[in-house]
Design an enzyme around this catalytic site. Structure first.
Site, PDB file in Angstrom:
ATOM      1  N   TYR A 125       0.820  -1.223   0.000  1.00  0.00           N
ATOM      2  CA  TYR A 125       0.000   0.000   0.000  1.00  0.00           C
ATOM      3  C   TYR A 125       0.848   1.264   0.000  1.00  0.00           C
ATOM      4  CZ  TYR A 125      -4.326  -2.502   0.980  1.00  0.00           C
ATOM      5  OH  TYR A 125      -5.414  -3.315   0.905  1.00  0.00           O
ATOM      6  N   LYS A 191       4.067 -13.930   6.092  1.00  0.00           N
ATOM      7  CA  LYS A 191       4.397 -15.055   5.202  1.00  0.00           C
ATOM      8  C   LYS A 191       5.911 -15.105   5.066  1.00  0.00           C
ATOM      9  CE  LYS A 191       2.196 -17.241   1.851  1.00  0.00           C
ATOM     10  NZ  LYS A 191       1.437 -18.399   2.354  1.00  0.00           N
ATOM     11  N   ASP A 224      -2.020 -17.472   5.588  1.00  0.00           N
ATOM     12  CA  ASP A 224      -3.071 -18.356   5.068  1.00  0.00           C
ATOM     13  C   ASP A 224      -3.607 -19.265   6.168  1.00  0.00           C
ATOM     14  OD1 ASP A 224      -0.507 -19.328   4.989  1.00  0.00           O
ATOM     15  OD2 ASP A 224      -0.659 -20.310   3.044  1.00  0.00           O
ATOM     16  N   ASP A 248      -5.643  -5.594   6.020  1.00  0.00           N
ATOM     17  CA  ASP A 248      -6.855  -5.177   5.321  1.00  0.00           C
ATOM     18  C   ASP A 248      -7.782  -6.364   5.100  1.00  0.00           C
ATOM     19  OD1 ASP A 248      -8.550  -3.483   3.984  1.00  0.00           O
ATOM     20  OD2 ASP A 248      -7.501  -3.635   2.078  1.00  0.00           O
TER      21      ASP A 248
END
Ligand code: NAD
Length: 360
Positions: A125, A191, A224, A248
């Site tokens: 972002y 991640k 995930d 988000d």
């Protein structure tokens, strides 16, 4: 002494929602000195096409606290998001979204009580993007290829910066928030197994900050797996701290666990300022119709009461809203089993009912 608070009504349903919220905040008995400031598409012509005039930012810097209605971002062309500009202009690096199930709300879950802490200045972002076919994209593609990176000629490129300083401050914020509000655990989401130099840096830094805050439990989850865990066992989690993009996505997932956007409040924190606003947008299809649910905006006001030290008023306001949700009578259409339920009330009726509960 009255609390000086900047009030930004916003556009779309924003003015109705913030008016309903102003009324319930005043009904708690706390004294406010409102500084009303306008931003968004409705005022940009007055300020040379600028939807976020400098004096609005100055007003928030001066009061230190703002409550804001949603502001529309037109898709394609028009102006860049006022919300993003506000976060940048005030360096509002921590976005906090508490997600809690209230009894009686339509949800598949009970007993969810999560706080999402999202880093709001870095990651994908950050706005560092190069359009496919541009000289910059070509130059960058060439450079990356000459450094053994594989990239197609026809790729657009978005850069993902995650810094030590940015990660340290959001992690420290998450621990401070957890401590201030009596929470038990902070979970860092990443991640790091795939993006070693960004998410890997995040995880390493998170562990260092956690070691300095050992009074609060700490663990981490791969993003995930986190999503699956939240759907299966949301009650196992408490405060989640995430880089911008995962934050988000996971905050909408968490809003889905607790009955949707109508009851999902939020806040944005910088070092010296805080801006309180709901997670939802301007819901333009309901603008001016007295139909939108003001509870997410009111609950953002409840967070603001706690922030300014008015804890008792915050508790009373939350209890009044929770009471209405539980009874299911004075609620807007989105909280009813059927969207066309004829018993649904309007935005201002919810404010009246909250005020009646506060005064009961
Ligand atoms: P939205 O949140 O406005 O609406 C999504 C859905 O939820 C719609 O069906 C809407 O009617 C419903 N909804 C939202 N708030 C509701 C409420 N209070 N009561 C009842 N129903 C409600 O999202 P969108 O349609 O993607 O965005 C509309 C505009 O808002 C866009 O321009 C977007 O950029 C902007 N936006 C602003 C903010 C902000 O000001 N912080 C945040 C998100 C989106």
């Amino acid at each position: 002494m009255a609390h000086r608070v900047t009030l930004i009504p916003g556009d779309g349903t924003g003015p109705e929602l913030t008016e309903a919220t102003r009324r319930v905040l005043e009904a708690t008995g706390v004294d406010f000195d409102w500084d009303v400031q306008h931003a968004g598409s409705d005022v940009m012509d007055q300020y040379g096409g600028n939807p976020l005039p400098d004096h609005v930012l100055d007003a928030i810097r001066e009061s230190g606290v703002a409550i804001k209605g949603p502001i529309t971002t037109p898709i394609g062309g028009g102006f860049r998001s006022v919300n993003v500009a506000l976060r940048r202009g005030l360096d509002l690096y921590a976005q906090v979204r508490p997600c809690k199930t209230y009894q009686g709300v339509r949800s598949r879950y009970e007993g969810v009580d999560l706080v999402i802490v999202r880093e709001a200045t870095e990651d994908l972002y950050a706005g560092i993007e190069y359009e496919v076919g541009s000289d910059e994209a070509r130059e960058l593609t060439h450079w990356i290829r000459s450094h053994d990176g594989q990239l197609r000629e026809d790729a657009g490129i978005s850069i993902k910066p995650i810094s030590v300083e940015g990660t340290q401050r959001i992690l420290q914020f998450a621990f401070d928030y957890a401590r201030r509000y009596g929470r038990r655990k902070v979970t860092s989401v990443h991640k790091a197994n795939i993006m070693k130099f960004t998410d890997g840096l995040w995880l390493r830094t998170a562990r260092e900050v956690a070691a300095q805050n050992s009074d609060i439990e700490f663990d981490d989850r791969i993003a995930d797996n986190m999503c699956m865990q939240l759907v299966q066992h949301p009650e196992d989690y408490d405060v989640l701290v995430l880089p911008n993009l995962y934050g988000d996505i996971v905050s909408d997932l968490a809003a889905g666990l607790i009955g949707g956007l109508g009851v999902a409040p939020g806040a944005n924190f910088g070092n010296r300022v805080a801006v309180f606003e709901p997670t939802h947008g301007s819901a333009p299809k309901y603008a001016g119709m007295n139909k939108a649910n003001p509870m997410a905006q009111m609950l953002s006001g409840m967070l603001m009461l706690h922030h300014i030290g008015e804890h008792d008023a915050g508790v009373r306001l939350e209890r009044a809203i929770a009471g209405l949700i539980r009874e299911g009578k004075s609620v807007t259409h989105d909280l009813n089993p059927r969207r066309d339920d004829p018993t649904a009330v309007g935005t201002s009726d919810v404010a009246d009912a909250v005020i009646a509960k506060l005064q009961a």
